[in-house]
Every structure is written in C-alpha cells, then in structure tokens.
Design an enzyme around this catalytic site. Structure first.
Site, PDB file in Angstrom:
ATOM      1  N   TYR A  41      79.964  43.399  17.279  1.00  0.00           N
ATOM      2  CA  TYR A  41      80.589  43.579  15.958  1.00  0.00           C
ATOM      3  C   TYR A  41      80.737  45.061  15.701  1.00  0.00           C
ATOM      4  O   TYR A  41      79.780  45.828  15.903  1.00  0.00           O
ATOM      5  CB  TYR A  41      79.714  42.941  14.885  1.00  0.00           C
ATOM      6  CG  TYR A  41      80.175  43.145  13.454  1.00  0.00           C
ATOM      7  CD1 TYR A  41      79.391  43.885  12.557  1.00  0.00           C
ATOM      8  CD2 TYR A  41      81.362  42.597  12.989  1.00  0.00           C
ATOM      9  CE1 TYR A  41      79.801  44.067  11.242  1.00  0.00           C
ATOM     10  CE2 TYR A  41      81.769  42.774  11.671  1.00  0.00           C
ATOM     11  CZ  TYR A  41      80.988  43.509  10.798  1.00  0.00           C
ATOM     12  OH  TYR A  41      81.389  43.694   9.487  1.00  0.00           O
ATOM     13  N   ASP A  55      79.624  52.131  20.299  1.00  0.00           N
ATOM     14  CA  ASP A  55      79.325  51.820  18.904  1.00  0.00           C
ATOM     15  C   ASP A  55      77.797  51.778  18.766  1.00  0.00           C
ATOM     16  O   ASP A  55      77.167  50.779  19.100  1.00  0.00           O
ATOM     17  CB  ASP A  55      79.957  50.491  18.483  1.00  0.00           C
ATOM     18  CG  ASP A  55      79.641  50.170  17.024  1.00  0.00           C
ATOM     19  OD1 ASP A  55      80.294  49.276  16.464  1.00  0.00           O
ATOM     20  OD2 ASP A  55      78.736  50.819  16.449  1.00  0.00           O
ATOM     21  N   LYS A 112      73.959  53.695   9.635  1.00  0.00           N
ATOM     22  CA  LYS A 112      72.603  53.217   9.319  1.00  0.00           C
ATOM     23  C   LYS A 112      71.555  54.343   9.271  1.00  0.00           C
ATOM     24  O   LYS A 112      71.442  55.030   8.262  1.00  0.00           O
ATOM     25  CB  LYS A 112      72.233  52.111  10.305  1.00  0.00           C
ATOM     26  CG  LYS A 112      73.165  50.870  10.161  1.00  0.00           C
ATOM     27  CD  LYS A 112      72.794  49.777  11.120  1.00  0.00           C
ATOM     28  CE  LYS A 112      73.862  48.696  11.171  1.00  0.00           C
ATOM     29  NZ  LYS A 112      73.727  47.678  10.133  1.00  0.00           N
TER      30      LYS A 112
HETATM   31  P1  KE4 Z   1      78.931  48.664   8.072  1.00  0.00           P
HETATM   32  O1  KE4 Z   1      80.428  48.722   7.728  1.00  0.00           O
HETATM   33  O2  KE4 Z   1      78.309  47.328   7.690  1.00  0.00           O
HETATM   34  O3  KE4 Z   1      78.164  49.857   7.544  1.00  0.00           O
HETATM   35  O4  KE4 Z   1      78.797  48.783   9.655  1.00  0.00           O
HETATM   36  C1  KE4 Z   1      79.511  47.891  10.464  1.00  0.00           C
HETATM   37  C2  KE4 Z   1      78.847  47.829  11.827  1.00  0.00           C
HETATM   38  C3  KE4 Z   1      79.458  48.467  12.884  1.00  0.00           C
HETATM   39  N1  KE4 Z   1      78.919  48.450  14.118  1.00  0.00           N
HETATM   40  C4  KE4 Z   1      77.739  47.800  14.350  1.00  0.00           C
HETATM   41  C5  KE4 Z   1      77.168  47.806  15.734  1.00  0.00           C
HETATM   42  C6  KE4 Z   1      77.068  47.135  13.292  1.00  0.00           C
HETATM   43  O5  KE4 Z   1      75.906  46.480  13.550  1.00  0.00           O
HETATM   44  C7  KE4 Z   1      77.628  47.144  12.002  1.00  0.00           C
HETATM   45  C8  KE4 Z   1      76.986  46.428  10.825  1.00  0.00           C
HETATM   46  N2  KE4 Z   1      75.851  45.633  11.145  1.00  0.00           N
HETATM   47  C9  KE4 Z   1      75.583  44.500  10.288  1.00  0.00           C
HETATM   48  C10 KE4 Z   1      74.353  43.765  10.837  1.00  0.00           C
HETATM   49  N3  KE4 Z   1      74.660  43.046  12.013  1.00  0.00           N
HETATM   50  C11 KE4 Z   1      75.408  44.895   8.864  1.00  0.00           C
HETATM   51  C12 KE4 Z   1      74.879  43.793   7.964  1.00  0.00           C
HETATM   52  C13 KE4 Z   1      75.972  43.216   7.092  1.00  0.00           C
HETATM   53  O6  KE4 Z   1      77.101  42.974   7.593  1.00  0.00           O
HETATM   54  O7  KE4 Z   1      75.663  42.978   5.906  1.00  0.00           O
END
Ligand code: KE4
Length: 431
Positions: A143, A238, A271
């Site tokens: 993701y 990523d 993060k």
């Molecule tokens: P954000 O847009 O949620 O800050 O980041 C997206 C993203 C991009 N790349 C990776 C590898 C990520 O894990 C994420 C976001 N992770 C999720 C948890 N699997 C955030 C939790 C959520 O979607 O509420």
C-alpha cells in the site's frame, strides 16, 4: 455500565462516514466497537471508558518513543509558542532535512509534505517526470497511500495492467500501473522483458507492513535493483512505515548489508519522521530532485509542507532515536515479544509464525511466514479475529486487521512484554 466507546461511535457515525477518519479504525475487519482514545502516555492509552491498553499500533508506526516523550513534548510546545504555520521557509525545515539525509545516504535532497499518500503520489509523479515514462510496477499487498494511480489490484495473468480497487478511480488512470506478485522474480523479469524501456519506476515496500510483515527476499530485491538499472527505471522505496522504524538507516540500510552497494533511487518516508504529527517526505539524488518545482518542470506543492510544529516534533523524535544504544534496546524488546508469542503459541499448539526488525513486527496464524499477499490471505481470519478480541479484552491493543503490522516503542518495558505474552498465552488456548 454504559459503553462510552459505543456511544461515541454511534454519535460519530452521524457526522463522519463510518464514524472514523480512516477506514481501518472502524474495526470492520475484526468486528466489535472501536476504542475511542481519551489519552495516551508511554506505551499505553486509555479509552473512553477509562480502560488501559498496551498499545502496539502507536499511531501505525510514528510513536517509536512512546506517547508523550518529554523531549518531544517540550519541542512541540516551544515551537507552538513561536507560531503554528507561516507558509514561508523556516530554519527547522533545513535542520530536519539535514537530519533525514544524514541517516539515509541514498538521498541527497528531500521534499517535506504532510502525509505518506502525498509523498508517494509526488514520488511517482517525479519518477514519471524525470524518466519521461508513465508505466510503473507495484506489488500486490503493498500500500502506497490512496492516490488514484496507486489504488489498483492485479489484473489477470502475471504481467497485465491493473484494475481499480476503489470506486471513483477511472480505469484509464491505472492503465499504466503494472501489479505483480511480491517476491516473484519470474513475474518481474517477464514484466521488464515486455515493458522495460517504458517503465518509470518500480515502487516497493522493502519490508511490506501492509501485508503484516513480509520481507522482500534478497534475490528478489537484487533483481529489482538490477533490472531497474538495466532498463533505466527508478527503484522507489516506500519506507513510510519501515523508515526510521526498522533501523536508523531504514530498511534500505538492512538491504545494503545483505546486497553489496545496494541503494534505491528514491525513498518515500512518513510516520516516524513526523513523530505523530502530519509530516512525510520523499527524496533522492540531486539530479532527480532538481526536476521538482521550482527548479524543474515537475510540479508539487503544499500549504502545510514543512509545518513548523510538525518539523519540531519530527526533529526531536529523530534526535532521540539517533542516540547510542537506542536501536539495540528497541530491537531486543521487539525480539522478546516475538519470541514470547512464538513460545505460547507453540505451547497451545496454534500454527504461528512471526518476524521482526527494529521496532516493527508481524505474525501470521500460519506455520510458515508468508512470502506474498496470496499466502497472507490464507490466514484463518475468524481465528485472527478471536485472537484480536481476546487480546483487546485482556488490555492488549494490536492492529484490527490480519494484514497490518505491529509496533513496539522505546517505552514498552519487559513487564509490558511479559504481560502481553501472558494474555496471549491465555487466548491461544481458546483458539
Ligand atoms: P498516509 O497517507 O496514511 O500518511 O500514508 C500512506 C502510506 C503509504 N505507504 C505506506 C507503506 C503506508 O503504510 C501508508 C499508510 N499506512 C497505513 C497502515 N497500514 C496507515 C493507517 C491508515 O490507513 O489509517
């Protein structure tokens, strides 16, 4: 007694879609009532009923120091007194950029943004702009945020283009997104044989935390690097989740130890670098980064990019995790959790496999670690849900989905680990 979590959830659902501002928080995968957090401190949070939990989500990764670390709190409070946002450059953005680049030598320049989605989306646009190509590869189960071109699932067959995973994403937007099986060298080589010179990049989670915890194998990562180099495609890591979470040098430093001279061409971060505030980033060599506006033709912008309070939070966090001994202690604590869980699962005769790196861990109710998304999804979902709720009732909060990773902070004590393992041991007996 009234369950305030349920009362709040019912009220939230009247004004916020699904009662949450991010879908995974709604507990749809595991059922039950989401816990509304009232406050958090160290390794713990307390819900709307005043119930205490040992927190293994830590805001999905950012809270590596634990909640409310005094040095971070002081930095944020001080920054807030000087102003919340200016829409103008500040010295601390330079300091944070320099701190990030110090620990991730594959990057010579970095652009700060406000979310991992924004960072991933921008990195893809930059890769396309810098190469003049539009096709790119991603992997099923990874993701990269919810930008249209990245909301895509594998098409039929090994090297076919993807289909949208979300309503509202026009098929033409994912027409150039090739979705392959993670850790599948044959599929990778086939894709490059068919499309190599058209590929802008390969985007990958080096340790896939969105499949719980799946490592890219060394042979697979080696081939990603070789084929990208051979065909002029960029290898984009990523590391929104793994960055500054699995090691101070992020996952790429782990692979650099296993593959001589290894480095990606671009890196996406988030993060931990924000310490819990809205802050993410993407970076790479000067020759690529200077293609970004205002020095180059690839446009990217953000009102709150490099926000002065968020950069204070992130900088204080990175300075803490760079201190001597931090990573040995964190890694040992995480390993202790994984070993403890393996022990009680084995004692209960429950098929269980787990892995960890630095402050990130994952486990599967499978006898062997999963190597790709299809294997992850063979996990026994009802059994996971029973485990999830057994832990939750025991005051242990893990991710409410079997495909999500877990996170240990520097605030988790051996006593917390022992309590977690004790509760898990009781729950495993019921599975
Ligand atoms: P954000 O847009 O949620 O800050 O980041 C997206 C993203 C991009 N790349 C990776 C590898 C990520 O894990 C994420 C976001 N992770 C999720 C948890 N699997 C955030 C939790 C959520 O979607 O509420």
């Amino acid at each position: 007694m009234t369950d305030r979590n349920q009362t709040l959830f019912d009220r939230a659902a009247q004004v916020i879609p699904g009662g949450v501002n991010s879908p995974v928080r709604a507990f749809r995968a595991v059922g039950g009532t989401p816990r509304f957090v009232q406050r958090a401190q160290g390794a713990y949070f307390w819900d709307a009923n005043g119930q205490k939990y040992i927190d293994y989500i830590g805001s999905w990764g950012p809270m590596i120091l634990g909640h409310g670390h005094p040095a971070v709190l002081e930095a944020v409070q001080k920054a807030a007194l000087d102003g919340f946002s200016f829409g103008a450059p500040t010295e601390r953005e330079i300091e944070l950029a320099e701190e990030i680049l110090k620990h991730v030598p594959s990057m010579e320049m970095v652009r700060l943004v406000s979310s991992g989605t924004e960072a991933g989306m921008s990195a893809l646009r930059l890769a396309r702009g810098a190469t003049g190509r539009t096709k790119f590869i991603k992997f099923e189960g990874c993701y990269h945020g919810h930008a249209d071109a990245l909301l895509v699932k594998a098409g039929s067959g090994l090297a076919t283009f993807g289909n949208p995973t979300s309503a509202g994403v026009p098929p033409e937007v994912v027409r150039d997104t090739l979705v392959l099986e993670y850790n599948n060298i044959t599929a990778l080589e086939e894709a490059f044989a068919l499309h190599g010179k058209e590929l802008a990049c390969v985007m990958i989670e080096p340790i896939a935390g969105n499949m719980n915890f799946v490592r890219a194998s060394v042979p697979f990562m080696t081939r990603c690097r070789e084929l990208c180099t051979e065909h002029g495609a960029l290898l984009v890591f990523d590391e929104v989740m793994s960055g500054f979470r699995v090691a101070l040098g992020s996952a790429q430093s782990v692979y650099a130890k296993l593959i001589p001279g290894f480095k990606p061409d671009m890196t996406v971060l988030g993060k931990v670098i924000g310490g819990g505030m809205p802050l993410a980033a993407f970076g790479g060599p000067r020759e690529i980064m200077r293609e970004l506006a205002p020095t180059g033709p690839v446009y990217q912008a953000g009102t709150l990019s490099g926000n002065p309070v968020a950069t204070a939070c992130g900088l204080a966090t990175l300075r803490e995790i760079a201190k001597p001994g931090f990573w040995d202690a964190l890694s040992a604590r995480t390993q202790s959790l994984v070993d403890g869980l393996k022990g009680v699962a084995a004692h209960a005769g429950v098929p269980f496999s787990a892995d960890c790196q630095g402050g990130m861990f994952g486990f599967f109710l499978l006898p062997e670690l999963a190597q790709n998304y299809a294997q992850v999804m063979t996990s026994d979902s009802p059994k996971f849900n029973k485990l999830f709720h057994g832990l939750l009732d025991g005051g242990v909060y893990i991710a409410p989905a079997l495909y999500e990773a877990g996170f240990v902070s520097a605030a988790h004590t051996e006593a917390d680990i022992a309590e977690t393992v004790r509760v898990a041991g009781e729950v495993f007996k019921t599975l």
